[in-house]
Design an enzyme around this catalytic site. Structure first.
Site, PDB file in Angstrom:
ATOM      1  N   ASP A  79       0.883  -1.165   0.000  1.00  0.00           N
ATOM      2  CA  ASP A  79       0.000   0.000   0.000  1.00  0.00           C
ATOM      3  C   ASP A  79       0.923   1.218   0.000  1.00  0.00           C
ATOM      4  OD1 ASP A  79      -2.241   1.656   0.155  1.00  0.00           O
ATOM      5  OD2 ASP A  79      -2.232   1.628   2.346  1.00  0.00           O
ATOM      6  N   GLU A  81      -1.369  -1.130  -4.857  1.00  0.00           N
ATOM      7  CA  GLU A  81      -2.565  -0.347  -5.147  1.00  0.00           C
ATOM      8  C   GLU A  81      -2.316   0.569  -6.335  1.00  0.00           C
ATOM      9  OE1 GLU A  81      -5.747   1.311  -2.296  1.00  0.00           O
ATOM     10  OE2 GLU A  81      -4.287   2.932  -2.548  1.00  0.00           O
ATOM     11  N   ASP A 127      -2.514   0.844   6.937  1.00  0.00           N
ATOM     12  CA  ASP A 127      -1.793   0.642   5.677  1.00  0.00           C
ATOM     13  C   ASP A 127      -1.265  -0.792   5.575  1.00  0.00           C
ATOM     14  OD1 ASP A 127      -1.289   3.779   4.834  1.00  0.00           O
ATOM     15  OD2 ASP A 127      -1.211   3.423   6.983  1.00  0.00           O
TER      16      ASP A 127
END
Length: 179
Positions: A17, A77, A150
């Site tokens: 992330d 991501e 996260d």
């Protein structure tokens, strides 16, 4: 580095992330239909540190993480822009050094949107963040949701790849060399 155990391939996935203050990461093993957490955590940088120094720290820590975990693939991501373009540009720069580390290690990278993550982990594209985090905890048989958020997001990204990896679309993309 794929392993054959009991006739079923074992895949090691590094979920990322991206961010510049916090980069969540999670390494899972996936075999058949089972997910197993290997390690997870966060790369953090201090707010008042020179931005270029923060990027170097993220890069160096990502290289070390790849060397330690030896993933078969990276799941990250996909960048999307919100109203704060300054933040988006800084995240894009951090994401760039992470992608560079993966490329230098010859690790294939797969990108997933938040909608794809929600759908893969919960089965519902409009799931709320706490629902995604709880399903991530359950799928990985963890006692609690990893912190910071996260880190949980990075594990969810790794799980997402296990759901997408066997689809006809993913097979087609891999045959065509599309990542």
């Amino acid at each position: 580095m794929h392993y054959q155990l009991e006739g079923v391939e074992l895949l090691i996935i590094l979920g990322i992330d991206p961010g510049y203050a916090i980069v969540g990461w999670g390494v899972i093993e996936y075999q058949g239909t089972k997910h197993r957490p290997v390690a997870f955590g966060a790369i953090t940088t201090e707010a008042h540190t020179d931005f270029n120094a923060r990027l170097k720290l993220i890069y160096d820590d990502t290289v070390e993480l790849i060397e330690r975990s030896k993933p078969d693939v990276m799941s990250i991501e996909k960048l999307y822009f919100n109203t704060n373009t300054t933040t988006a540009i800084q995240v894009a720069q951090a994401r760039g050094v992470i992608l560079l580390a993966a490329e230098q290690a010859h690790i294939p990278v797969y990108e997933y949107t938040p909608l794809q993550v929600k759908t893969a982990v919960t089965g519902y594209g409009k799931a709320l963040k706490p629902q995604v985090m709880e399903m991530t905890r359950r799928l990985l048989h963890l006692k609690e949701v990893p912190k910071p958020d996260d880190t949980a997001d990075a594990l969810a990204l790794a799980i997402t790849h296990t759901q997408a990896a066997g689809t006809n679309l993913r097979d087609y993309m891999m045959k065509r060399g599309i990542k």
